[in-house]
Motif scaffolding. Structure first.
Motif, PDB file in Angstrom:
ATOM      1  N   SER A   1       0.963  -1.072  -0.149  1.00  0.00           N
ATOM      2  CA  SER A   1      -0.379  -0.085   0.090  1.00  0.00           C
ATOM      3  C   SER A   1       1.018   1.463  -0.043  1.00  0.00           C
ATOM      4  N   ALA A   2       0.383   2.232  -0.743  1.00  0.00           N
ATOM      5  CA  ALA A   2       1.242   3.386  -0.762  1.00  0.00           C
ATOM      6  C   ALA A   2       0.413   4.857  -0.679  1.00  0.00           C
ATOM      7  N   MET A   3       1.043   6.010  -0.281  1.00  0.00           N
ATOM      8  CA  MET A   3       0.084   7.096  -0.223  1.00  0.00           C
ATOM      9  C   MET A   3       1.114   8.278  -0.301  1.00  0.00           C
ATOM     10  N   TRP A   4       0.840   9.217  -0.516  1.00  0.00           N
ATOM     11  CA  TRP A   4       1.446  10.819  -0.400  1.00  0.00           C
ATOM     12  C   TRP A   4       1.069  11.054   1.089  1.00  0.00           C
ATOM     13  N   TRP A   5       2.141  11.612   1.734  1.00  0.00           N
ATOM     14  CA  TRP A   5       1.827  11.928   3.193  1.00  0.00           C
ATOM     15  C   TRP A   5       2.720  13.529   3.222  1.00  0.00           C
ATOM     16  N   THR A   6       2.003  14.400   3.860  1.00  0.00           N
ATOM     17  CA  THR A   6       2.626  15.527   3.996  1.00  0.00           C
ATOM     18  C   THR A   6       2.201  16.315   5.108  1.00  0.00           C
ATOM     19  N   GLY A   7       2.618  17.577   5.691  1.00  0.00           N
ATOM     20  CA  GLY A   7       2.203  18.421   6.617  1.00  0.00           C
ATOM     21  C   GLY A   7       3.257  19.022   7.165  1.00  0.00           C
ATOM     22  N   ALA A   8       2.924  19.905   8.425  1.00  0.00           N
ATOM     23  CA  ALA A   8       3.849  20.664   9.119  1.00  0.00           C
ATOM     24  C   ALA A   8       3.686  20.947  10.448  1.00  0.00           C
ATOM     25  N   LYS A   9       4.770  20.797  11.091  1.00  0.00           N
ATOM     26  CA  LYS A   9       4.330  20.961  12.823  1.00  0.00           C
ATOM     27  C   LYS A   9       5.648  21.818  13.139  1.00  0.00           C
ATOM     28  N   ASP A  10       5.218  22.650  14.405  1.00  0.00           N
ATOM     29  CA  ASP A  10       6.422  23.218  15.288  1.00  0.00           C
ATOM     30  C   ASP A  10       6.906  22.353  16.250  1.00  0.00           C
TER      31      ASP A  10
END
Length: 267
Positions: A158-167
């Motif tokens: 299984s595959a996916m695009w994962w992204t985000g931002a955290k301080d």
């Protein structure tokens, strides 16, 4: 916090509202969802939202829906689409995903696909993001370490695009896209994710984080309205241009055949 004089109106005009330019944009907080919805509406999308309910926009051909629901957990944005050969795809973006970054994807839904092969990583590399490949995962991380973009593939395939931002306190957002999400849409998202320009937030809507930089700016309500209207006007103009092009395409029906030597009438 720095003070910056906003240039954009003539002498003698008084600024009436305090806003802040926030950088990096990935940590700027959600923002006004009308930045997304009004552009889609101006591009001919149908507003299917219920009164006092979550936002729901549908594309003119009814193949894509964009929803925003802050009333459920975890809440946020859901974009769901259908394509001919690849079936259905979807993207889910957290509540605090900046609307300017969401609009990278949703604006692209209203435009014809480019003839050039898309590259998700190119916009990130242009902004000096660090890339690495490990354990079937390809990851790009922003220079300050706050934001990331990853294509991950698990042992089960299984595959996916994962992204985000955290301080550093863990405040931020995450998003994921199914692997069959059209690549040009993921590229449009990554372009805005890596964008170096700050985004504007009103007083009281700036996240508390030691990792963001802010500049105080004073703007007139009419100035804000003009910027918003310029974006809507651009969407309407592009929609009108595409409609006009479709309406003026030459007919492909063959002309009636005139036998050789037959009489022709001059006009």
């Amino acid at each position: 916090m720095k003070q910056r004089q906003w240039q954009g109106w003539g002498p003698g005009e008084q600024a009436e509202q305090q806003h802040y330019l926030v950088q990096p944009r990935a940590l700027a907080g959600g923002g006004d969802i009308r930045h997304v919805s009004e552009f889609l509406r101006a591009s001919g999308w149908r507003d299917k939202s219920k009164t006092c309910g979550p936002l729901l926009m549908e594309s003119p051909d009814r193949t894509v829906r964009v929803a925003y629901d802050p009333y459920i957990l975890p809440g946020g944005w859901t974009i769901h689409g259908r394509t001919g050969a690849k079936g259905e795809w979807s993207a889910h973006l957290g509540l605090q995903t900046p609307v300017e970054i969401v609009a990278g994807l949703t604006d692209a839904l209203t435009r014809p696909r480019s003839a050039h092969a898309p590259s998700v990583w190119e916009p990130l590399q242009e902004q000096n993001w660090h890339t690495r490949f490990a354990d079937q995962n390809y990851t790009a991380t922003s220079p300050d370490g706050a934001a990331w973009m990853q294509y991950r593939q698990d042992a089960d395939g299984s595959a996916m695009w994962w992204t985000g931002a955290k301080d550093e306190e863990g405040n931020g957002w995450t998003a994921h896209f199914t692997p069959n999400t059209p690549m040009h849409l993921v590229q449009a998202f990554s372009t805005e994710l890596a964008g170096p320009d700050p985004v504007m937030r009103p007083r009281g809507r700036v996240p508390h984080s030691a990792q963001i930089r802010t500049w105080s700016v004073s703007v007139k309500p009419s100035q804000l309205s003009a910027w918003q209207q310029a974006r809507i006007t651009a969407a309407r103009a592009a929609t009108w241009a595409r409609s006009s092009t479709r309406g003026t395409r030459p007919r492909t029906t063959a002309r009636p055949h005139t036998p050789t030597g037959g009489a022709r009438t001059r006009r």
